[in-house]
Scaffold this active site. Sequence first.
Site, PDB file in Angstrom:
ATOM      1  N   TYR A 156      37.070  78.234  48.838  1.00  0.00           N
ATOM      2  CA  TYR A 156      38.115  79.163  48.383  1.00  0.00           C
ATOM      3  C   TYR A 156      39.440  78.901  49.113  1.00  0.00           C
ATOM      4  O   TYR A 156      40.509  78.853  48.490  1.00  0.00           O
ATOM      5  CB  TYR A 156      37.634  80.591  48.626  1.00  0.00           C
ATOM      6  CG  TYR A 156      38.519  81.681  48.065  1.00  0.00           C
ATOM      7  CD1 TYR A 156      38.506  81.978  46.710  1.00  0.00           C
ATOM      8  CD2 TYR A 156      39.342  82.433  48.902  1.00  0.00           C
ATOM      9  CE1 TYR A 156      39.301  83.002  46.192  1.00  0.00           C
ATOM     10  CE2 TYR A 156      40.132  83.453  48.403  1.00  0.00           C
ATOM     11  CZ  TYR A 156      40.109  83.732  47.050  1.00  0.00           C
ATOM     12  OH  TYR A 156      40.899  84.747  46.554  1.00  0.00           O
ATOM     13  N   LYS A 160      42.891  77.718  47.312  1.00  0.00           N
ATOM     14  CA  LYS A 160      44.108  78.533  47.381  1.00  0.00           C
ATOM     15  C   LYS A 160      45.246  77.794  48.066  1.00  0.00           C
ATOM     16  O   LYS A 160      46.423  77.989  47.725  1.00  0.00           O
ATOM     17  CB  LYS A 160      43.800  79.849  48.091  1.00  0.00           C
ATOM     18  CG  LYS A 160      42.898  80.795  47.295  1.00  0.00           C
ATOM     19  CD  LYS A 160      43.470  81.107  45.926  1.00  0.00           C
ATOM     20  CE  LYS A 160      42.745  82.265  45.252  1.00  0.00           C
ATOM     21  NZ  LYS A 160      43.271  82.539  43.892  1.00  0.00           N
TER      22      LYS A 160
END
Length: 257
Positions: A156, A160
């Site tokens: 993640y 991002k």
Amino acid sequence: MQKRFMDKVVLVTGAARGIGQATAARFAEEGAKIAVCDLSAEAATETAAAIASEYGVETIGVGCNVADEAQVEQMVESVLKKFGSIDCLINNAGVTRDNLLFKMSVDDWDAVMNVHLRGTFLCTRAVQRHMVDKRAGKIVNLSSTSALGNRGQANYSSAKAGLQAFTRTAAVELGPFNINVNAVAPGFVDTEMTRQTAARRGYEVEEYKAMRAKSIPLGRVGVPRDIANVIAFLCSEDASFVSGQIIYVKGGPETVR
């Protein structure tokens, strides 16, 4: 409330719940026509209908896996057929598959990368063709404070962070066509996803929120509306000279009190 987005068409991915749903509603409040995209066609249609009923705007709900090229092309074509235009694209769709690095599977890595990075690329590529033709458009990508690194989120956090680089690059390439591209990086926001995180870590929801709020100078966790407000600003003419920026929305610099 002023109606800055009257007759504008706003496409929001991952819009059936959470930040995406709040964002779609925020634009509808100001008169925009809303395209609700979500993995579940049923959920997208239900959210679109609810927004139309509450705000009296035209909507469409479209089911789409943003990591699937053919589905993205079909989704964009459906929105253009319905409204004839896409003025703002909000790349919000996302998933988490948290685990420590040594426990993380390749499938968990790929799932997160595919939705966040591949999905944002595919949606942006499909929509920018229309925006380039009309020499106007606003694109906002959803990053996260996790881009700075977060335990148990190698996939993640990497995705991002990648979105931030993608945002800056897209802003450079699309700027000559009067297209603004920015990213919003939320801190802790009270959503279904973060509530699931609390449960997974063995906390009651309110206990977890209170714990997280201790490191936020404003003394509270965020709510989806907080993020939606910033996204709406970045898509407004007030932000017409803002592009390639990463706006952190997290209640102030993190600290321990």
